[in-house]
Structure formats: C-alpha cells, structure tokens
Design a protein around this motif. Structure first.
Motif, PDB file in Angstrom:
ATOM      1  N   PRO A  87       0.832  -1.209   0.000  1.00  0.00           N
ATOM      2  CA  PRO A  87       0.000   0.000   0.000  1.00  0.00           C
ATOM      3  C   PRO A  87       0.861   1.251   0.000  1.00  0.00           C
ATOM      4  CG  PRO A  87       0.099  -0.940   2.208  1.00  0.00           C
ATOM      5  CD  PRO A  87       0.849  -1.887   1.307  1.00  0.00           C
ATOM      6  N   VAL A  88       0.469   2.235  -0.791  1.00  0.00           N
ATOM      7  CA  VAL A  88       1.210   3.489  -0.808  1.00  0.00           C
ATOM      8  C   VAL A  88       0.772   4.353   0.368  1.00  0.00           C
ATOM      9  CG1 VAL A  88       1.563   3.450  -3.300  1.00  0.00           C
ATOM     10  CG2 VAL A  88      -0.450   4.623  -2.361  1.00  0.00           C
ATOM     11  N   THR A  89       1.587   5.335   0.702  1.00  0.00           N
ATOM     12  CA  THR A  89       1.306   6.164   1.872  1.00  0.00           C
ATOM     13  C   THR A  89       0.990   7.609   1.498  1.00  0.00           C
ATOM     14  OG1 THR A  89       3.686   6.508   2.152  1.00  0.00           O
ATOM     15  CG2 THR A  89       2.681   4.739   3.423  1.00  0.00           C
ATOM     16  N   PHE A  90       0.729   7.857   0.209  1.00  0.00           N
ATOM     17  CA  PHE A  90       0.301   9.198  -0.174  1.00  0.00           C
ATOM     18  C   PHE A  90      -1.207   9.221  -0.371  1.00  0.00           C
ATOM     19  CE2 PHE A  90       2.034   7.420  -4.312  1.00  0.00           C
ATOM     20  CZ  PHE A  90       0.818   7.223  -4.929  1.00  0.00           C
ATOM     21  N   GLY A  91      -1.746  10.376  -0.759  1.00  0.00           N
ATOM     22  CA  GLY A  91      -3.171  10.459  -1.042  1.00  0.00           C
ATOM     23  C   GLY A  91      -4.027  10.698   0.170  1.00  0.00           C
ATOM     24  N   GLY A  92      -3.541  11.433   1.168  1.00  0.00           N
ATOM     25  CA  GLY A  92      -4.347  11.753   2.338  1.00  0.00           C
ATOM     26  C   GLY A  92      -4.482  10.587   3.297  1.00  0.00           C
ATOM     27  N   PRO A  93      -5.428   9.650   3.042  1.00  0.00           N
ATOM     28  CA  PRO A  93      -5.609   8.519   3.956  1.00  0.00           C
ATOM     29  C   PRO A  93      -4.617   7.378   3.747  1.00  0.00           C
ATOM     30  CG  PRO A  93      -7.222   8.367   2.204  1.00  0.00           C
ATOM     31  CD  PRO A  93      -6.462   9.663   1.980  1.00  0.00           C
ATOM     32  N   GLY A  94      -3.633   7.576   2.885  1.00  0.00           N
ATOM     33  CA  GLY A  94      -2.698   6.497   2.586  1.00  0.00           C
ATOM     34  C   GLY A  94      -2.089   5.840   3.813  1.00  0.00           C
ATOM     35  N   PRO A  95      -1.533   6.588   4.764  1.00  0.00           N
ATOM     36  CA  PRO A  95      -0.893   5.957   5.926  1.00  0.00           C
ATOM     37  C   PRO A  95      -1.830   5.081   6.754  1.00  0.00           C
ATOM     38  CG  PRO A  95      -0.153   8.227   5.704  1.00  0.00           C
ATOM     39  CD  PRO A  95      -1.266   8.045   4.721  1.00  0.00           C
ATOM     40  N   ILE A  96      -3.071   5.531   6.968  1.00  0.00           N
ATOM     41  CA  ILE A  96      -3.965   4.727   7.793  1.00  0.00           C
ATOM     42  C   ILE A  96      -4.485   3.519   7.012  1.00  0.00           C
ATOM     43  CG2 ILE A  96      -6.172   5.897   7.321  1.00  0.00           C
ATOM     44  CD1 ILE A  96      -6.579   5.654  10.475  1.00  0.00           C
ATOM     45  N   TYR A  97      -4.646   3.656   5.689  1.00  0.00           N
ATOM     46  CA  TYR A  97      -5.008   2.483   4.888  1.00  0.00           C
ATOM     47  C   TYR A  97      -3.866   1.465   4.883  1.00  0.00           C
ATOM     48  CZ  TYR A  97      -9.210   4.705   2.949  1.00  0.00           C
ATOM     49  OH  TYR A  97     -10.445   5.287   2.783  1.00  0.00           O
ATOM     50  N   ALA A  98      -2.632   1.947   4.873  1.00  0.00           N
ATOM     51  CA  ALA A  98      -1.495   1.030   4.946  1.00  0.00           C
ATOM     52  C   ALA A  98      -1.491   0.300   6.282  1.00  0.00           C
ATOM     53  CB  ALA A  98      -0.189   1.802   4.749  1.00  0.00           C
ATOM     54  N   ARG A  99      -1.806   1.016   7.361  1.00  0.00           N
ATOM     55  CA  ARG A  99      -1.882   0.373   8.679  1.00  0.00           C
ATOM     56  C   ARG A  99      -3.014  -0.652   8.709  1.00  0.00           C
ATOM     57  NH1 ARG A  99       0.036   1.282  13.960  1.00  0.00           N
ATOM     58  NH2 ARG A  99       1.307   3.008  13.212  1.00  0.00           N
ATOM     59  N   LEU A 100      -4.127  -0.335   8.073  1.00  0.00           N
ATOM     60  CA  LEU A 100      -5.230  -1.292   7.960  1.00  0.00           C
ATOM     61  C   LEU A 100      -4.754  -2.574   7.262  1.00  0.00           C
ATOM     62  CD1 LEU A 100      -8.790  -0.439   6.552  1.00  0.00           C
ATOM     63  CD2 LEU A 100      -7.601  -2.531   5.939  1.00  0.00           C
ATOM     64  N   PHE A 101      -4.066  -2.391   6.142  1.00  0.00           N
ATOM     65  CA  PHE A 101      -3.586  -3.532   5.350  1.00  0.00           C
ATOM     66  C   PHE A 101      -2.672  -4.429   6.176  1.00  0.00           C
ATOM     67  CE2 PHE A 101      -0.337  -5.413   2.600  1.00  0.00           C
ATOM     68  CZ  PHE A 101      -1.095  -6.006   1.601  1.00  0.00           C
ATOM     69  N   TYR A 102      -1.694  -3.835   6.841  1.00  0.00           N
ATOM     70  CA  TYR A 102      -0.732  -4.651   7.577  1.00  0.00           C
ATOM     71  C   TYR A 102      -1.315  -5.208   8.875  1.00  0.00           C
ATOM     72  CZ  TYR A 102       2.750  -3.355   4.168  1.00  0.00           C
ATOM     73  OH  TYR A 102       3.439  -3.210   2.990  1.00  0.00           O
ATOM     74  N   THR A 103      -2.329  -4.555   9.415  1.00  0.00           N
ATOM     75  CA  THR A 103      -3.051  -5.132  10.549  1.00  0.00           C
ATOM     76  C   THR A 103      -3.767  -6.405  10.114  1.00  0.00           C
ATOM     77  OG1 THR A 103      -3.372  -2.982  11.625  1.00  0.00           O
ATOM     78  CG2 THR A 103      -4.891  -4.743  12.227  1.00  0.00           C
TER      79      THR A 103
END
Length: 213
Positions: A87-103
C-alpha cells in the motif's frame, strides 16, 4: 489452471497488440516508453525469485478497477515469480489504509478482507479513515476487538508501514495502481497503455530478469 492462464495471456496479448504494434515480443516494450528503469535498485524480499510488487491505495477507484485482473494474474504468475501487494502512503488517507492492510496481514485475515475493504469504500461509501471505523469494520468481519487493538498498535505494523513508504520512494511511485519488477523497473498504466497492459509489460520484464540470471 493451465487453461485459465492461457486464456488470460491471450487476452493480455489481444489488448496490447493494437496499441503496441506487431512484430517480435521484445520489441514491443521499451524503457522510457512502456516502463521506467530505476537508477538505483530498490530492495526486494523474494530471494531467488523475480519479485513483482503491486502498489495500490484502497481509496483509488483505478486500483479497485484493476484488482480483478491483478488478482487473477497473481493467482498463477509466471514460474519463478513472487507477487506481493504494497500500500502506498500518499493520497491523504494512505498511511492509515497502509496500517489497515498490515493489521489484516498480521491477523491472518488479509485474503478475506482485502476485497471487502475495496467494496466497503467504493460500493458502500464507508470512510475507513480513522481507528474507530477500521476497528468496527474488523469486528464486523469476525476479528476480536482486543486482537485488533494489539495488532493495529503494534511496533511490527508500524515498521511495515515505514518499509512500505521506503519501498514506494525507492521505486519512485507517482501513481497507482502501478507495478514494480524485481527492484529494477516501475510500470504505470499511462506508460503501459492501460491498466491491464501493465501485466503484459511485467511478464516481458520478468522474462528479461530470468534470462539475465
């Protein structure tokens, strides 16, 4: 399985041929035109395999549209190929979506939840952009709240998000969906001539990497 893969490759070839012209297969895909060669090699995690990385963002409608084709291809990739999503970490919600993915990955529910996340965002209009909303989503799908808390807050998940960010930067990812091949090449839809054509370019580069070895 063999028949399904043969059909997929035939479809990819049919899509690619009109835009890329006839002639020998290697001549169709050119650096700087259909893909970008990296100046410095990005890290890989596939050992002796050729690694293909899909860079994506859950809130990206183009990633949602690309998902069925990529999932079918990733189920039966070329021999000697390892496929993973980042998951990329740009685009506003990118970091929290990445955390969702790895969770989800840490909890062992990524395979069942990956498509559900796309559906929740793009079909149901849910905004999974904060911890409470993500926790509720996981609980709805059978994950114990305490297990979610432990995974979501873990150092391991935080470190995976950091590594995803570093890999995205190493590849110079500027758009999604896009593909990285073996730490050496980056493919975007506009460069390849369309999203599904990225897979044809990836197969060409995989073959190049295997030949070089």
């Amino acid at each position: 399985m063999i028949a399904r893969r043969g059909l997929l490759l035939a479809l990819l070839a049919a899509v690619a041929a009109p835009a890329l012209g006839q002639g020998s297969f290697p001549a169709r895909f050119l650096p700087g035109e259909h893909y970008r060669a990296l100046d410095e090699r990005a890290p890989t995690a596939a050992g002796d395999s050729v690694e293909v990385v899909e860079f994506f963002l859950y809130s990206c409608p183009h990633c949602r549209a690309f998902e069925p084709a990529f999932e079918a291809w990733a189920a039966e990739p070329p021999a000697g190929t390892t496929v993973r999503r980042v998951p990329v970490t740009f685009g506003g919600p990118g970091p929290i979506y990445a955390r969702l993915f790895y969770t989800a990955e840490r909890l062992g529910v990524l395979d069942e939840l990956h498509g559900e996340v796309f559906a929740a965002i793009h079909e149901d209009g849910r905004r999974l952009t904060n911890r409470a909303a993500i926790r509720a989503f996981f609980v709805e799908h059978g994950v114990e709240g305490e297990a979610f808390d432990a995974a979501f807050d873990s150092d391991e998940v935080a470190e995976r998000v950091e590594r995803a960010d570093a890999l995205m930067r190493a590849y110079g990812v500027m758009s999604v969906p896009s593909l990285g091949v073996n730490g050496r090449y980056w493919i975007s839809g506009p460069m390849a001539g369309g999203q599904e054509r990225m897979l044809g370019v990836a197969e060409y580069l995989i073959a190049q990497e295997r030949t070089a070895r």
